[in-house]
Design an enzyme around this catalytic site. Sequence first.
Site, PDB file in Angstrom:
ATOM      1  N   ASP A 265       3.462 -23.162   0.527  1.00 23.49           N
ATOM      2  CA  ASP A 265       4.540 -22.812  -0.698  1.00 23.49           C
ATOM      3  C   ASP A 265       5.675 -21.735  -0.638  1.00 23.49           C
ATOM      4  O   ASP A 265       5.593 -21.313  -0.094  1.00 23.49           O
ATOM      5  CB  ASP A 265       3.243 -21.772  -2.108  1.00 23.49           C
ATOM      6  CG  ASP A 265       4.562 -21.148  -3.261  1.00 23.49           C
ATOM      7  OD1 ASP A 265       5.760 -22.282  -3.443  1.00 23.49           O
ATOM      8  OD2 ASP A 265       4.189 -20.951  -3.712  1.00 23.49           O
TER       9      ASP A 265
ATOM     10  N   LYS B 144      11.409 -17.920  -0.796  1.00 21.18           N
ATOM     11  CA  LYS B 144      10.560 -16.454  -0.035  1.00 21.18           C
ATOM     12  C   LYS B 144      11.476 -16.202   0.392  1.00 21.18           C
ATOM     13  O   LYS B 144      12.128 -16.954   1.869  1.00 21.18           O
ATOM     14  CB  LYS B 144       8.951 -16.660  -0.387  1.00 21.18           C
ATOM     15  CG  LYS B 144       8.317 -17.856  -1.308  1.00 21.18           C
ATOM     16  CD  LYS B 144       6.883 -17.626  -1.238  1.00 21.18           C
ATOM     17  CE  LYS B 144       6.006 -18.363  -2.119  1.00 21.18           C
ATOM     18  NZ  LYS B 144       5.142 -16.678  -3.419  1.00 21.18           N
TER      19      LYS B 144
ATOM     20  N   ASP C 178       9.473 -20.947  -8.071  1.00 23.95           N
ATOM     21  CA  ASP C 178       8.653 -20.650  -6.956  1.00 23.95           C
ATOM     22  C   ASP C 178       7.624 -19.835  -8.028  1.00 23.95           C
ATOM     23  O   ASP C 178       6.101 -19.126  -7.820  1.00 23.95           O
ATOM     24  CB  ASP C 178       9.135 -19.241  -6.455  1.00 23.95           C
ATOM     25  CG  ASP C 178       7.752 -18.480  -5.448  1.00 23.95           C
ATOM     26  OD1 ASP C 178       6.962 -19.516  -4.831  1.00 23.95           O
ATOM     27  OD2 ASP C 178       8.722 -17.349  -4.810  1.00 23.95           O
TER      28      ASP C 178
ATOM     29  N   GLU D  94       5.344 -22.101  -9.765  1.00 31.38           N
ATOM     30  CA  GLU D  94       5.243 -23.342  -9.220  1.00 31.38           C
ATOM     31  C   GLU D  94       3.483 -23.924 -10.205  1.00 31.38           C
ATOM     32  O   GLU D  94       3.324 -24.642 -10.018  1.00 31.38           O
ATOM     33  CB  GLU D  94       5.443 -24.330  -7.916  1.00 31.38           C
ATOM     34  CG  GLU D  94       4.481 -24.084  -7.372  1.00 31.38           C
ATOM     35  CD  GLU D  94       4.125 -23.108  -6.397  1.00 31.38           C
ATOM     36  OE1 GLU D  94       2.695 -22.200  -6.106  1.00 31.38           O
ATOM     37  OE2 GLU D  94       4.726 -21.672  -6.960  1.00 31.38           O
TER      38      GLU D  94
ATOM     39  N   LYS E  19      -5.951 -24.501  -8.117  1.00 33.97           N
ATOM     40  CA  LYS E  19      -4.807 -24.703  -8.506  1.00 33.97           C
ATOM     41  C   LYS E  19      -4.892 -24.906  -6.456  1.00 33.97           C
ATOM     42  O   LYS E  19      -4.982 -24.171  -5.382  1.00 33.97           O
ATOM     43  CB  LYS E  19      -3.881 -23.374  -7.920  1.00 33.97           C
ATOM     44  CG  LYS E  19      -2.260 -22.932  -7.554  1.00 33.97           C
ATOM     45  CD  LYS E  19      -1.921 -21.856  -7.304  1.00 33.97           C
ATOM     46  CE  LYS E  19      -0.326 -22.045  -6.257  1.00 33.97           C
ATOM     47  NZ  LYS E  19       0.161 -20.763  -7.342  1.00 33.97           N
TER      48      LYS E  19
ATOM     49  N   ASP F 220      -2.125 -20.986  -0.017  1.00 31.58           N
ATOM     50  CA  ASP F 220      -1.629 -20.756  -2.246  1.00 31.58           C
ATOM     51  C   ASP F 220      -2.865 -21.913  -2.358  1.00 31.58           C
ATOM     52  O   ASP F 220      -2.651 -22.320  -3.806  1.00 31.58           O
ATOM     53  CB  ASP F 220      -0.141 -21.317  -2.395  1.00 31.58           C
ATOM     54  CG  ASP F 220       0.651 -20.587  -3.304  1.00 31.58           C
ATOM     55  OD1 ASP F 220      -0.490 -19.622  -3.956  1.00 31.58           O
ATOM     56  OD2 ASP F 220       1.310 -20.887  -4.032  1.00 31.58           O
TER      57      ASP F 220
ATOM     58  N   ARG G 227       1.735 -22.855 -11.991  1.00 32.58           N
ATOM     59  CA  ARG G 227       1.099 -22.870 -13.524  1.00 32.58           C
ATOM     60  C   ARG G 227       1.805 -23.590 -13.729  1.00 32.58           C
ATOM     61  O   ARG G 227       0.508 -24.971 -15.011  1.00 32.58           O
ATOM     62  CB  ARG G 227       2.012 -21.656 -14.526  1.00 32.58           C
ATOM     63  CG  ARG G 227       3.140 -21.870 -14.323  1.00 32.58           C
ATOM     64  CD  ARG G 227       3.957 -20.288 -14.348  1.00 32.58           C
ATOM     65  NE  ARG G 227       3.822 -19.835 -13.388  1.00 32.58           N
ATOM     66  CZ  ARG G 227       4.216 -18.124 -13.540  1.00 32.58           C
ATOM     67  NH1 ARG G 227       4.994 -18.155 -14.704  1.00 32.58           N
ATOM     68  NH2 ARG G 227       3.956 -17.462 -12.406  1.00 32.58           N
TER      69      ARG G 227
END
Length: 500
Positions: A273, A280, A350, A352, A268, A291, A354
């Site tokens: 993020d 967030k 949030d 994202e 990933k 991230d 996946r």
Amino acid sequence: MDLRVTTQSLNEISSDVLVITATRASGEAKGIQLSSAGQAIDQALGGVISECGTNEEFKGNTGELLSIHTLGKLAAKRILVVGLGAAEKVEPQALRKIGASIVRHLHSTNARSATLALAESSAVSEAVQALTEGLFLGAYAFRKYQQNQNGERKLKDVQLQTSESNKAAVEEGVQKGKIFAEATNFARDLVNEPPRVLTPTELANRASAMAQQYGLECEVFDQAKIESLGMGGILGVTQGSVEPPHFIILRYRGAPESQEKGLAFVGKGITFDSGGLSLKPAGSMETMKSDMGGAAAAIGAMQAIAALKPKTNVTAFVPTCENMPSGSAFRPGDVLRLMNGKTIEILNTDAEGRLILADALSYASQEGHSPIIDLATLTGGIVVALGNVMSGLFSNDEGLQQEIIAAGQAVGEKYWAMPLDEEYGELVKSDIADVKQTGGRGASSVTAAKILEHFVGNGAKWAHLDIAGTAFSENAKNMEKGGTGFGVRTLTELALRSAR
């Protein structure tokens, strides 16, 4: 830091610091047990080391340190005695921690050179590999943006002293340990870079430069190519950012005659993020440059694999983009179509990671890879469950699951097997799409894995490693704060084992 192997006599080595080891006395006995080299040093110093053990000033516990000035009695200026704990329980992971502890202590005392007298061991190469990893991981520092470089590491020259009969095994351990550690530190550099520097484009550039240096094949898809492939997850996440997305592919062909596609790593690569429109809290964004820890681990592992040259085929797939809020950002309520044709209902922007992993898993599956292992800082749920000690392991294959746990144990990275029972799949069924993007707070790390499972091709062995709690550290005890490079060594060890 230069690390060399020497067979020179300890009495003749003029390092700033000479490091020897000691274990706790067995049973009810008081005192410590010194290695043969340590006994000779102790004798030269008039028995002061063993006296400290008898008086219990130094007990030989794992990582315990005792510093003694030689006052001209030896060529070395100072002796550092390092505790190994109980003699029968000295494991590689303990040696990694000890190596890091040694080098950080040496840095704090401004030592410029050191010699480590290695104790005899039945598994010399493995022990030295672990110690070497600890030394280089402990020596790591990310200081490029500091004007005042007072924290610069002064330790430049380290020697491992051993016997002539063990020299070849020690050199083998040093070489392998250095490769593992340098790849891990490369991944740490990627994680620690500010997000305005390490954009998706820059991540692709650094992966490409590494590939060129180490002889890997590298291909980078731009946005037009991603659109032509129908990677709706990547396109959906990136549409709120001015930074274009990329899809990085690194290929190592160690067995070109083989018809098997071989291992696939999927990392990933969200370089920052914000949470998107499901923004967030400010405090939660402070470490969101990390991230892309899964991407860093996959890229770092490919560097190590290319250096070690196992006879196996390995490919890394890294989808990378930013998740930002703007007037063009994707929204809760949207439905995205992923590369394999399935649709997903968006409930929270949030969640994202996946989405971009789904496209990458689809691509790896269509190429025919098996096993496929993805790594991602995916859920806060796994941090609640396992903290920062272990990573969550989800797999559709019991054998692969055990292989990953065993590889992790060998390199000092811990995993805990998590469930993937069918009942959890009920939580991600959508009323308007093939699957919904989140199953709610309950079992959130499990339902995230169940979503990913939809994008793994039939028959492919697959494992998902949720490294949200282990990819970034706020604890500076044995390693620098920041990116840990978690996963690099596990993936590398898996590749080595697959070649056997």
